[in-house]
Design a protein around this motif. Structure first.
Motif, short mmCIF file in Angstrom:
data_model
loop_
_atom_site.label_atom_id
_atom_site.label_comp_id
_atom_site.label_asym_id
_atom_site.label_seq_id
_atom_site.Cartn_x
_atom_site.Cartn_y
_atom_site.Cartn_z
N ALA A 116 -38.23 7.07 -29.59
CA ALA A 116 -37.45 7.78 -28.59
C ALA A 116 -36.26 6.98 -28.47
O ALA A 116 -35.11 7.65 -28.05
N ASP A 117 -36.44 5.64 -28.21
CA ASP A 117 -35.17 4.89 -27.85
C ASP A 117 -34.36 4.76 -28.91
O ASP A 117 -33.07 4.42 -28.86
N THR A 118 -34.80 4.98 -30.41
CA THR A 118 -34.04 4.69 -31.40
C THR A 118 -33.20 6.01 -31.50
O THR A 118 -31.98 6.09 -31.80
N VAL A 119 -33.73 7.30 -31.26
CA VAL A 119 -33.09 8.49 -31.64
C VAL A 119 -32.32 8.91 -30.44
O VAL A 119 -31.06 9.36 -30.94
N ALA A 120 -32.36 8.57 -29.28
CA ALA A 120 -31.64 8.88 -28.12
C ALA A 120 -30.06 8.63 -28.21
O ALA A 120 -29.16 9.57 -28.12
N PRO A 121 -29.67 7.42 -28.64
CA PRO A 121 -28.19 7.00 -28.82
C PRO A 121 -27.64 7.61 -30.04
O PRO A 121 -26.43 7.40 -30.37
N LEU A 122 -28.60 8.11 -31.02
CA LEU A 122 -28.14 9.07 -32.18
C LEU A 122 -27.52 10.46 -31.80
O LEU A 122 -26.82 11.05 -32.85
N LEU A 123 -27.76 11.03 -30.85
CA LEU A 123 -27.71 12.27 -30.36
C LEU A 123 -26.17 12.50 -29.84
O LEU A 123 -25.60 11.52 -29.21
N SER A 124 -25.69 13.69 -29.96
CA SER A 124 -24.43 14.04 -29.58
C SER A 124 -24.51 14.55 -28.10
O SER A 124 -24.47 15.57 -27.93
N ILE A 125 -25.01 13.67 -27.23
CA ILE A 125 -25.26 14.02 -25.76
C ILE A 125 -24.12 13.30 -24.83
O ILE A 125 -23.44 12.37 -25.30
N THR A 126 -24.19 13.75 -23.54
CA THR A 126 -23.19 13.04 -22.53
C THR A 126 -23.94 11.81 -22.25
O THR A 126 -25.08 11.42 -22.43
N ILE A 127 -23.13 10.86 -21.50
CA ILE A 127 -23.36 9.52 -21.00
C ILE A 127 -24.57 10.02 -19.96
O ILE A 127 -25.54 9.29 -20.01
N GLU A 128 -24.26 10.93 -19.03
CA GLU A 128 -25.18 11.44 -18.06
C GLU A 128 -26.51 11.86 -18.62
O GLU A 128 -27.69 11.36 -18.07
N GLN A 129 -26.70 12.32 -19.87
CA GLN A 129 -28.02 12.80 -20.44
C GLN A 129 -28.67 11.72 -21.17
O GLN A 129 -29.95 11.41 -20.91
N GLN A 130 -27.70 10.76 -21.43
CA GLN A 130 -28.43 9.49 -22.43
C GLN A 130 -29.02 8.57 -20.97
O GLN A 130 -30.14 7.96 -21.08
N GLN A 131 -28.25 8.38 -19.86
CA GLN A 131 -28.82 7.82 -18.77
C GLN A 131 -30.11 8.28 -18.02
O GLN A 131 -31.00 7.56 -17.86
#
Length: 273
Positions: free
Chosen positions: A230-245
């Motif tokens: 999960a933590d590897t996929v998360a930063p690979l997605l085109s999502i907002t900083i808020e969604q990553q947080q």
């Protein structure tokens, strides 16, 4: 026998061999190709690995153990959410943050990397200016640029909540480590497979059709560790900083995996190359 530590020489040899055949490769192009051949996501990650392996490199503290109430120097980020296991290069220009990094280097090489709530805030010095959860990270390497900016390579270790801020001439915080919940549950294992399936669709890549070993270039671990996946996929997605947080603040692994699937099913496909 050559290994990843000889990557620069390998890239130079590659350039010279191609040049002899009238094929022109830039230094950066040859380095990126060598990095992928060696199984690294890109040259930046490989360069950090090389630095960490050198005797003159900063001694890295690989322990993820952080006692409750420990005070850790803070590196506030305007536009980056660091995740556990993630390696990133960051640039530090603010004086207090420079002091925080220097303090970490002479102590245990660990900093708390946390995203600011407002990227335009030049002096995030209150709890309200920072997100409540960051990541304890190792300082793998740091270099001073010509303009005085520090280029720092960090590797994420563990989710950590901020208890309160302290100030010893630089910004620091007492922290509370966050443990994963339901990370090894049957449900998490099943969702891990679903995340990989969703990621294939999201990136328009059929992993099954890739040559052996080439999956490594996509930076995806196996499904044996759902939290790491999960933590590897998360930063690979085109999502907002808020969604990553939001993903970072979710220590329940099942919920995090479900959220990733939701984001990939509603988001726009992103080509990975």
């Amino acid at each position: 026998m050559r290994d990843f530590r000889d990557a620069k020489a390998m890239a130079q040899t590659l350039r010279e061999a191609l040049h002899a055949k009238s094929v022109v490769f830039t230094t950066s192009e040859s380095q990126e190709l060598v990095a992928r051949i060696l199984g690294f996501r890109d040259w930046n990650v490989l360069a950090a690995r090389i630095k960490a392996s050198q005797p003159s490199a900063i001694l890295v503290n690989t322990s993820t153990s952080v006692s409750a109430g420990a005070s850790i120097p803070i590196v506030p980020m305007r536009d980056l959410v660091l995740f556990p296991h993630m390696i990133s290069r960051i640039f530090v220009a603010r004086e207090k943050t420079r002091q925080a990094v220097e303090r970490a280097i002479v102590s245990d090489q660990r900093v708390l990397v946390v995203a600011q709530r407002n990227g335009g805030d030049d002096h995030p010095s209150t709890l309200g200016a920072l997100n409540p959860v960051g990541v304890i990270a190792n300082v793998i390497d740091r270099q001073t640029q010509v303009d005085g900016t520090l280029k720092v390579t960090v590797r994420g270790l563990q989710r950590t909540g901020i208890v309160r801020l302290t100030n010893d001439g630089f910004l620091a915080a007492e922290v509370r480590p966050m443990d994963d919940e339901r990370g090894q549950s049957t449900e998490a294992a099943a969702l891990s497979r679903a995340v990989l399936d969703a990621y294939q669709t999201y990136t328009n890549v059929n992993f099954a059709a890739l040559p052996p070993g080439s999956k490594v270039r996509f930076g995806l671990p196996s499904i044996g560790n759902p939290s790491l996946l999960a933590d590897t996929v998360a930063p690979l997605l085109s999502i907002t900083i808020e969604q990553q947080q939001q993903l970072l603040e979710t220590n329940d692994v099942v919920t995090r995996l479900e959220r990733l699937i939701e984001l990939m099913s509603t988001g726009h496909p992103k080509a990975v190359g």
